[in-house]
Design a protein around this motif. Structure first.
Motif, short mmCIF file in Angstrom:
data_model
loop_
_atom_site.label_atom_id
_atom_site.label_comp_id
_atom_site.label_asym_id
_atom_site.label_seq_id
_atom_site.Cartn_x
_atom_site.Cartn_y
_atom_site.Cartn_z
N ALA A 38 0.93 -1.16 0.05
CA ALA A 38 -0.01 -0.07 0.09
C ALA A 38 0.92 1.27 0.05
O ALA A 38 1.92 1.26 0.70
N THR A 39 0.40 2.17 -0.81
CA THR A 39 1.17 3.50 -0.79
C THR A 39 0.20 4.87 -1.02
O THR A 39 -0.93 4.53 -1.32
N THR A 40 0.73 5.85 -0.82
CA THR A 40 0.23 7.12 -1.28
C THR A 40 0.66 8.10 -2.06
O THR A 40 1.80 7.98 -2.23
N ALA A 41 -0.13 8.77 -2.75
CA ALA A 41 0.50 9.78 -3.57
C ALA A 41 -0.42 11.01 -3.61
O ALA A 41 -1.62 11.07 -3.20
N ASP A 42 0.05 12.10 -4.23
CA ASP A 42 -0.73 13.12 -4.63
C ASP A 42 -1.50 13.19 -5.72
O ASP A 42 -2.58 13.78 -6.03
N LEU A 43 -0.94 12.42 -6.74
CA LEU A 43 -1.57 12.19 -7.96
C LEU A 43 -1.26 10.74 -8.42
O LEU A 43 -0.17 10.28 -8.39
#
Length: 472
Positions: A38-43
């Motif tokens: 799992a990861t996050t991003a702005d776009l």
């Protein structure tokens, strides 16, 4: 004209590898690892063709500090972006005549934006030192039937009115540019099209994205999208997920995780051949080496062809094929009957090249829609933006589509977002079996129109009246 015999055609095709010429290279980059956590991003960007790569690169140019994640089901550039003809057109509307018919009140603006977009592509290629054989040659459209001469005259006059460098040629004059017994005249748009190596462009954009810090995960299909707490969206993949407040959907002809998009898009298979490199004598026999412009004929079921940097000829088009229910499968990339038709047409166009062999044969899918140029939209209350339906001109127009998606994701009021072309969308395609019936009837009608002096039958006239007409 006497066609080549089936045995000679089979001989010309006998050693043609069933793979796209452009990606059959030792310098093809190695794939990146898939997403496994799992990861996050702005776009977050779904799709690693031109559309996704331009979106990622332009996002980092606009906002250098944002975190961008791109997920691609296979490898960046493996589909349409790595197997097209390498024509990079300025047109955003699949040709001037289609744009005039559908957006007459803003065609001047659309043409200007398209030319600016092509200039920006050239500048990007230089800025990032992308070695993709970019040549600003323009395109020569040729008439092979008498009724097509009037169409070339109309295109020339429209181009002159817009201030473009445009030249019209009669039968004798066009032979001075390229020698073919099939040519009755020609129209040369000197500035509106560039030639390039499509796979190397995709690989170069991929490299530029990675250098700017874009995280690219290949072999990572997105299975579904869900809403998350805190106003973000989650992209679910087989072994990981991406959470982001903004998502760009760039799947084009492939059905992505947003059903409403696929109702408007039809995947159509297009096919191409690539010859062995021509000898200097062979190149001189067709007279094409001096200007090297892209070529296409003016028929409804048209061919496109161009020279590569090592003087091969790519020859494609004509036999666009739709499969029931929009079926997409690797086996459909190869259609031996179509390859034989293209081979026959090639030697009818250039009989002086008798004996030339083909080294590659392949096909791929085009994302077409009812208005034959891209359309744009949003979902999930504006957190997701998409641009699809490029209908074969995505090599250039995807950069413009990427700008539109970024404008919309950041809620920017720009010249682009105010266009009726951007605000409107085509009619959805009918469900099966009516979709297949309509497409096959249209293909038959277009072939018949080519044989009957360009005369459009009742079916085509009805399609015109409902905004689904074809004028390419």
């Amino acid at each position: 004209m006497q066609a080549k015999g089936s045995k000679l055609l089979a001989s010309a095709l006998s050693e043609a590898a069933p793979t796209p010429f452009w990606t059959d290279r030792p310098e093809r980059p190695h794939p990146n690892d898939p997403l496994t956590q799992a990861t996050t991003a702005d776009l977050a960007i779904i799709g690693g063709g031109y559309s996704g790569l331009w979106t990622a690169l332009l996002a980092k140019e606009r906002f250098p500090d944002i975190d961008v994640v791109l997920v691609e089901s296979a490898m960046c550039g493996h589909a349409a972006s790595g197997r097209n003809g390498g024509f990079c057109a300025a047109s955003l509307t699949h040709g001037l005549s289609n744009g005039v018919d559908r957006f007459p009140e803003e065609i001047d603006q659309l043409e200007r934006l398209g030319r600016e977009n092509l200039d920006a592509i050239e500048a990007t290629i230089r800025r990032y030192s992308i070695d993709c054989d970019f040549e600003r040659t323009g395109e020569l459209e040729v008439a092979t039937m008498p009724h097509e001469l009037e169409w070339l005259q109309e295109s020339h006059e429209a181009a002159i009115e817009l201030g473009y460098r445009s030249e019209l040629f009669n039968a004798e004059e066009v032979q001075d540019l390229v020698h073919s017994p099939t040519y009755l005249g020609g129209w040369w748009d000197r500035d509106g099209v560039a030639m390039l190596d499509p796979a190397r462009l995709a690989w170069g954009l991929r490299r530029a994205c990675l250098e700017k810090g874009v995280r690219i995960y290949e072999g990572t299909p997105v299975q579904r999208i869900s809403k998350s707490k805190g106003g973000t969206l989650t992209l679910h993949t087989p072994h990981g997920e991406v959470r982001a407040p903004r998502v760009a959907l760039c799947t084009n002809a492939f059905q992505g995780p947003l059903a409403k998009v696929s109702r408007h898009v039809v995947p159509v298979y297009d096919y191409a051949l690539m010859t062995e490199p021509l000898t200097p004598e062979q190149l001189e026999s067709i007279g094409w080496g001096k200007h090297r412009m892209g070529l296409g004929d003016a028929s409804y079921r048209f061919h496109y062809y161009r020279l590569t940097s090592d003087n091969r000829i790519l020859f494609g088009g004509y036999d666009a094929i739709y499969h029931y229910n929009g079926k997409i499968a690797p086996a459909l990339d190869y259609n031996e009957a179509t390859f034989e038709i293209l081979s026959q047409h090639f030697f009818q166009t250039f009989p002086q090249l008798d004996g030339v062999r083909f080294t590659h044969r392949w096909g791929g899918i085009i994302d077409t829609c009812g208005r034959f140029c891209a359309f744009f939209g949003k979902a999930y209350k504006g957190k997701l933006a998409y641009a699809v339906g490029y209908t074969g001109l995505g090599v250039g127009a995807t950069r413009f589509g990427a700008e539109v998606m970024l404008d919309r994701l950041w809620n920017l009021d720009t010249e682009r977002t105010r266009l009726r072309m951007v605000k409107s969308r085509p009619l959805p395609m009918p469900p099966e079996p009516f979709r297949s019936i309509g497409i096959q009837l249209t293909r038959w009608s277009l072939a018949r129109a080519d044989q009957r002096g360009g005369k459009r039958n009742l079916w085509l006239r009805v399609m015109d009246a409902t905004g689904l007409g074809f004028d390419s």
